[in-house]
Structures are given as C-alpha cells and as structure tokens.
Design a protein around this motif. Structure first.
Motif, PDB file in Angstrom:
ATOM      1  N   ILE A   1     -26.887  11.658 -30.085  1.00 48.91           N
ATOM      2  CA  ILE A   1     -27.237  11.354 -28.701  1.00 48.91           C
ATOM      3  C   ILE A   1     -28.320  10.284 -28.712  1.00 48.91           C
ATOM      4  O   ILE A   1     -29.395  10.468 -29.261  1.00 48.91           O
TER       5      ILE A   1
ATOM      6  N   ASP B   1     -29.940   8.742 -26.071  1.00 48.97           N
ATOM      7  CA  ASP B   1     -31.019   8.850 -25.088  1.00 48.97           C
ATOM      8  C   ASP B   1     -30.979  10.263 -24.507  1.00 48.97           C
ATOM      9  O   ASP B   1     -30.442  10.492 -23.422  1.00 48.97           O
ATOM     10  N   PRO B   2     -31.546  11.231 -25.234  1.00 49.34           N
ATOM     11  CA  PRO B   2     -31.397  12.638 -24.840  1.00 49.34           C
ATOM     12  C   PRO B   2     -32.279  13.093 -23.674  1.00 49.34           C
ATOM     13  O   PRO B   2     -32.152  14.221 -23.217  1.00 49.34           O
TER      14      PRO B   2
ATOM     15  N   TRP C   1     -29.580  11.073 -19.422  1.00 47.51           N
ATOM     16  CA  TRP C   1     -28.425  11.822 -18.914  1.00 47.51           C
ATOM     17  C   TRP C   1     -28.137  11.492 -17.455  1.00 47.51           C
ATOM     18  O   TRP C   1     -26.972  11.459 -17.035  1.00 47.51           O
TER      19      TRP C   1
ATOM     20  N   VAL D   1     -26.109   8.349 -17.578  1.00 44.17           N
ATOM     21  CA  VAL D   1     -24.724   8.650 -17.962  1.00 44.17           C
ATOM     22  C   VAL D   1     -23.971   9.210 -16.753  1.00 44.17           C
ATOM     23  O   VAL D   1     -22.831   8.819 -16.477  1.00 44.17           O
TER      24      VAL D   1
ATOM     25  N   GLN E   1     -24.878   6.988 -24.604  1.00 43.18           N
ATOM     26  CA  GLN E   1     -25.357   8.098 -25.412  1.00 43.18           C
ATOM     27  C   GLN E   1     -25.027   7.964 -26.901  1.00 43.18           C
ATOM     28  O   GLN E   1     -25.729   8.520 -27.715  1.00 43.18           O
TER      29      GLN E   1
END
Length: 190
Positions: A8, A10-11, A16, A19, A60
């Motif tokens: 991942i 860009d956690p 998110w 995304v 991601q």
C-alpha cells in the motif's frame, strides 16, 4: 539500490480518501458514458473512466516507483547510470507527448460538445499533470506538496482538485439529462 515491492503506497486516511474519489469519479464517468449512447463525447467518458480506475490502482500500488526502480537498476547494470539525465529527459518527453496526444484525441472526440464537458476535461488535465509531475519527483514540487493547508497536505488538495471538477461535470450531465422536459406553451389546450 532502490527496491520496490507491491504494498500500500499511501495507507493514511487522505490516501484512501483519494482512492475513493478516483473510484467515485470512475463510476460517475461510466454512468455518463452509459447515458450518452449514440452521442458525441461518449468516447471521452469511456476513456476517462478507464484512466480513473488505473489511477486509483496506481495510487495505492505506487507503480511509477516500480518503473523508476527498474530504470535505475537497468542503468547501473548496463553502465549508463552517469548519463541517466538524458534518459530521464527522453522519458519525460515521451510521457508528455503521450499525455498531449491523449488530451488532443479526447478534445477532438468532444468536438461540438466541449462546453458541456469542459470541467471534466480541465479536471483530467489537472490530474494528469499532477500525476506526471509527482511521478518525476521534482524536489521543489515535493516540498510544495508536502506542506499543509487547511489541516491536510497540498498533495491531497492538488490531486483531488481535478477529481472534484470531473465529479461536478459528471453529476451536472447526469442531473441535466434526468430533468423532465418542460411542456411547451403551444401544447396547452385552449
């Protein structure tokens, strides 16, 4: 040596949310594409939907870092790492040329309907410019996008600005097509 592994990219919450914004815009673009059956501009919305899905996945998986790591590895292994700036310039030119060709092709597909799709075309241009500049990792740009405004990084604001334009344009087209046609005064009996 720079390495890449699927993980991942860009956690964080903003990663998110971005995304999710890409996915929402892709679904809206797909809905507009379905609604425009037999009309000009349909190709634009189909390509836009596919691009947004690809960018959501890339957001991601950080696939551009895989390309960069592979290029550096090849440059070192083949002995031309010292001349990498020339290859970077050629790669930037190739990416820029492809982006320009894509935008030109999409603009031509909107001929006569550009006014109705201008926000989405502008949004796509902003998103593509942001993604390309981000992928090239210019240090001054990295510093700019790393600063915070309104409690979030400029990175989040810049990337999502184009997505907001795309979503607004798609929602407007979908809403506009759902409104019932007004009855003409000539049809009034009497």
């Amino acid at each position: 040596m720079q390495r890449w592994s699927p993980q991942i990219g860009d956690p964080g919450v903003t990663g998110w949310l971005t995304v999710l914004a890409y996915a929402l815009c892709a679904m809206l673009a797909l809905a507009v594409w379905r609604r425009l059956k037999g009309q000009r501009g349909r190709l634009f919305w189909a390509v836009l939907s596919l691009l947004l899905v690809a960018l959501a996945v890339n957001k991601q998986l950080d696939l551009q870092s895989a390309v960069t790591a592979t290029g550096k590895c090849l440059a070192r292994a083949q002995g031309w790492y010292a001349q990498r700036r020339l290859m970077q310039a050629l790669f930037i030119g190739l990416i820029g040329g492809c982006a320009l060709a894509l935008l030109l092709g999409l603009t031509l597909s909107l001929w006569g309907r550009l006014r109705q799709n201008l926000l989405a075309a502008t949004g796509l241009t902003l998103v593509l410019c942001y993604v390309v500049i981000r992928a090239l990792s210019f240090h001054h740009f990295d510093r700019l996008i790393g600063t915070r405004n309104f409690g979030v990084t400029n990175n989040f604001l810049f990337e999502n600005a184009g997505l907001v334009l795309i979503a607004v344009n798609a929602a407007w087209l979908l809403w506009r097509r759902r409104r019932p046609a007004r009855r003409s005064q000539a049809a009034w009996p009497g």
